[in-house]
Design a protein around this motif. Sequence first.
Motif, PDB file in Angstrom:
ATOM      1  N   LYS A   1       0.925  -1.023  -0.011  1.00 19.85           N
ATOM      2  CA  LYS A   1      -0.088  -0.008   0.011  1.00 19.85           C
ATOM      3  C   LYS A   1       0.628   1.347   0.033  1.00 19.85           C
ATOM      4  CE  LYS A   1      -3.910  -0.163   2.180  1.00 19.85           C
ATOM      5  NZ  LYS A   1      -5.263  -0.025   2.959  1.00 19.85           N
TER       6      LYS A   1
ATOM      7  N   THR B   1      -3.052   0.342  -3.923  1.00 13.12           N
ATOM      8  CA  THR B   1      -2.867  -1.125  -3.327  1.00 13.12           C
ATOM      9  C   THR B   1      -2.780  -2.171  -4.277  1.00 13.12           C
ATOM     10  OG1 THR B   1      -5.188  -1.494  -3.439  1.00 13.12           O
ATOM     11  CG2 THR B   1      -4.218  -0.883  -1.132  1.00 13.12           C
ATOM     12  N   TRP B   2      -1.572  -2.814  -3.747  1.00 10.79           N
ATOM     13  CA  TRP B   2      -1.421  -4.074  -4.768  1.00 10.79           C
ATOM     14  C   TRP B   2      -1.621  -5.521  -4.088  1.00 10.79           C
ATOM     15  CZ3 TRP B   2       1.791   0.504  -5.442  1.00 10.79           C
ATOM     16  CH2 TRP B   2       1.759   0.955  -6.647  1.00 10.79           C
ATOM     17  N   PHE B   3      -1.932  -6.470  -4.807  1.00  9.49           N
ATOM     18  CA  PHE B   3      -2.018  -7.784  -3.918  1.00  9.49           C
ATOM     19  C   PHE B   3      -0.990  -8.644  -4.537  1.00  9.49           C
ATOM     20  CE2 PHE B   3      -6.293  -6.013  -4.207  1.00  9.49           C
ATOM     21  CZ  PHE B   3      -6.495  -5.932  -2.882  1.00  9.49           C
ATOM     22  N   ASN B   4      -0.261  -8.968  -3.579  1.00  8.39           N
ATOM     23  CA  ASN B   4       0.868 -10.117  -3.846  1.00  8.39           C
ATOM     24  C   ASN B   4       2.030  -9.820  -4.683  1.00  8.39           C
ATOM     25  OD1 ASN B   4      -0.527 -11.843  -2.145  1.00  8.39           O
ATOM     26  ND2 ASN B   4      -1.445 -13.084  -3.547  1.00  8.39           N
ATOM     27  N   GLN B   5       2.236  -8.606  -5.292  1.00  7.79           N
ATOM     28  CA  GLN B   5       3.106  -8.108  -6.286  1.00  7.79           C
ATOM     29  C   GLN B   5       4.178  -7.476  -5.199  1.00  7.79           C
ATOM     30  OE1 GLN B   5       1.362  -6.319  -9.733  1.00  7.79           O
ATOM     31  NE2 GLN B   5      -0.620  -6.623  -8.913  1.00  7.79           N
TER      32      GLN B   5
ATOM     33  N   ILE C   1       6.964  -4.729  -6.386  1.00  2.55           N
ATOM     34  CA  ILE C   1       6.290  -3.264  -6.506  1.00  2.55           C
ATOM     35  C   ILE C   1       7.334  -2.664  -5.606  1.00  2.55           C
ATOM     36  CG2 ILE C   1       4.531  -1.759  -6.030  1.00  2.55           C
ATOM     37  CD1 ILE C   1       3.726  -3.052  -8.480  1.00  2.55           C
TER      38      ILE C   1
ATOM     39  N   GLY D   1      -5.665   2.450 -13.494  1.00  2.00           N
ATOM     40  CA  GLY D   1      -6.519   1.403 -12.790  1.00  2.00           C
ATOM     41  C   GLY D   1      -7.896   1.607 -12.482  1.00  2.00           C
TER      42      GLY D   1
ATOM     43  N   ARG E   1      -7.028   0.032  -7.101  1.00  3.37           N
ATOM     44  CA  ARG E   1      -6.200  -1.326  -6.934  1.00  3.37           C
ATOM     45  C   ARG E   1      -5.691  -2.005  -8.152  1.00  3.37           C
ATOM     46  NH1 ARG E   1     -11.701  -3.308  -3.772  1.00  3.37           N
ATOM     47  NH2 ARG E   1     -11.290  -1.956  -1.993  1.00  3.37           N
ATOM     48  N   ASN E   2      -4.364  -2.483  -7.912  1.00  4.08           N
ATOM     49  CA  ASN E   2      -3.792  -3.410  -8.912  1.00  4.08           C
ATOM     50  C   ASN E   2      -3.473  -2.483 -10.330  1.00  4.08           C
ATOM     51  OD1 ASN E   2      -2.882  -5.606  -7.446  1.00  4.08           O
ATOM     52  ND2 ASN E   2      -5.004  -6.302  -8.099  1.00  4.08           N
TER      53      ASN E   2
END
Length: 686
Positions: free
Chosen positions: A82, A95-99, A102, A116, A128-129
């Motif tokens: 975040k 926010t990004w998930f699992n990346q 970054i 996005g 997001r992402n």
Amino acid sequence: MVDLKQSVQYVKTVGPTKVAYLNNLNIYTLGDLLTYFPREYEDRSKLKAIDSIQDGEEVTIEARVVSEVSINRIRKNMIILKTIVEDDTGRCTITWFNQTYIKTRIKRGQTYRFFGKVTKVVNHFEMRNPVFDEVGKQKNTGKIMPIYPSTYNLSQTAIRQAVENALLLIDGNMPETLPDYLLTDYNLEGLESSLKKIHFPSNTEERLLARKRLVFEELLTMQLTLLELKGESQRYEGISFDKNVKMSDVINSLPFSLTKAQLKVLEEIDSDMENSKPMNRLLQGDVGSGKTVVAMICAYKAVKSGYQAAIMAPTAILAEQHFEEFKKILEPFNIKIELLLGSTKPKKKQEILENLSNGEIDILIGTHALLTENVLFKKLGLVVTDEQHRFGVKQRETIISKGEHPDVLVMTATPIPRTLALILYGDLDISIIDELPPNRKKIETYAVTKRMEDRVNAFIKKNIDEGRQVYVVCPLVEEKETEEQSADLKAVKEWTEIYQKQIFPEYKVACVYGKMKAKEKEEVMSNFKNGKIDILISTTVIEVGVNVPNASVMVVENADRFGLAQLHQLRGRVGRGKYQSYCILKYASNCSQVGKERMKTMQETNDGFVIAEKDLELRGTGEFFGTKQHGLPEFKIANLFVDMPMLKSVQSVALKIEAEDSGLKLEKNKKLRALVDEKLKQSISL
Ligand code: ADP
Ligand code: MG
């Protein structure tokens, strides 16, 4: 000039694995890849200020990172990164998930462009992402990005890369496919630049110009091909059927009077039949408009003029039914009719083949079995195909070649929009039955969800107790469906169990489905016709043509899984007698928006032509007139709903070219000749 037929494997970044994935999408050659057109576009070109973003919007923002990227492990397999960014107008969380990579790519204090979807969370915006670029080095933002149709194992990025490299291969040496004079006269962009711009347009205007040219070419090729097919069939001297054989002799023997529309259509056909040019006519009419009897009367004319007739139907059930109906009306005229199916016993078959070739049999009715090589007529004069979709060009040719330029009547089971019929069946003349026999009651249609089940069952019971019969249709459950998809889907046999054992133990329930033995199928159908079965459960094998006037209720399970044309066909199985009839469409309350629209349309109208228009609008693509419909390959880019005006103007262009240069022999039309030849080659190889 570049060779468009070379394998995609020669495109940079396309290795063996990708070749296999591309093949899954029917992309084999460089040309295939170049004409794998985007399904839609994502406009990442327009910058927006943070304070003007709307909830749910997809936007590009240019903003400075004002916090370190934080990393939180929420649970196993779920890490959230975040950060907060700001421009002159406001702040936004990203926010990004699992990346996790970054973390090393985004630096506090730097300005980036992010693209996005933005969602409002409590009192601030969160993106997001997103994809992002450093300002001044735009790769993922700042452009209109193509989105390609379902790419299975290929990411959008992978396919974009492949297309980009394919475009490099053709750069400056792509052969033009349209003649110069058309490009000038109709203000069309060249092929090479159209291809570049359809994949990577810099603005909407550019994209539309590219699209216009590609659609023009696609539609023109189709029109010219159809015109050629039509010209082909009319070059020959055909049969002039006997003017002294009067259709009215049969018409007067019928238990009902024909409608004005039926009479008008018969007049058109009669004049074609007496004319020496081979007839090539499409007979259109809504479900139940009485096409069969028209075919019968034409067959009478052919037989009494000294010729044989072949009637080809798409299913055995339908062929059998035609057989019964033809016999009832035509046997009194001393006409010999036979039925030939794939399942006909060898001994019987032998007898039929013999009597066909020595001329004993006047009318042969059957399925694809008629196409078999050893089916030989003595003097075939009329071919009628009754079909759900048009048989392929090849199949029609096969049956036609069994006579010497016989007359051909093609009957559609499903109406298509008037406007389109004229254009898309350009190789046929068209007759339309635009009226139903009198006293037909409107079929009342209800779309219901699960909670109405008890009422529906009570309603079925009431109808059966009054002496009526009921159809229940359920979709085919395909093996490849996932468990989740098929949780609510049951196969015909399961439904039969449920209806017989759980709901209606006091009635006789039976089922038919495609894979059943022909003999069993025949038996069930005849028991249903004779009223020995109250409820018939089936797949769509009964979709086309089945005629049981005592049946008054059509229940469709999982109705949202069917297309509009199909639902209309199914509904047409009831309301064929004097009883008020009903169609009950059971649908899942969580079905797609399109599914809901279909339910609505079915409730609103009984008019097959209106439904066909709506079907076209909802599908919107070449799917409606897919391969099966006209035996020509599907459209890659044209959308018959959207491109109707273009289609009309292209048709007049095609007619003009045809009038000036039938056969496309002039030097200036050499390129068009090549386009048509390619199309014909494709349609034959189907
Ligand atoms: P479709 O056009 O869907 O193939 P059919 O040919 O099966 O329709 O006709 C539907 C029913 O209507 C049949 O039972 C047929 O006998 C009957 N029919 C056809 N024409 C007339 C008419 N003019 N008046 C009354 N009934 C008719
Ligand atoms: Mg029919």
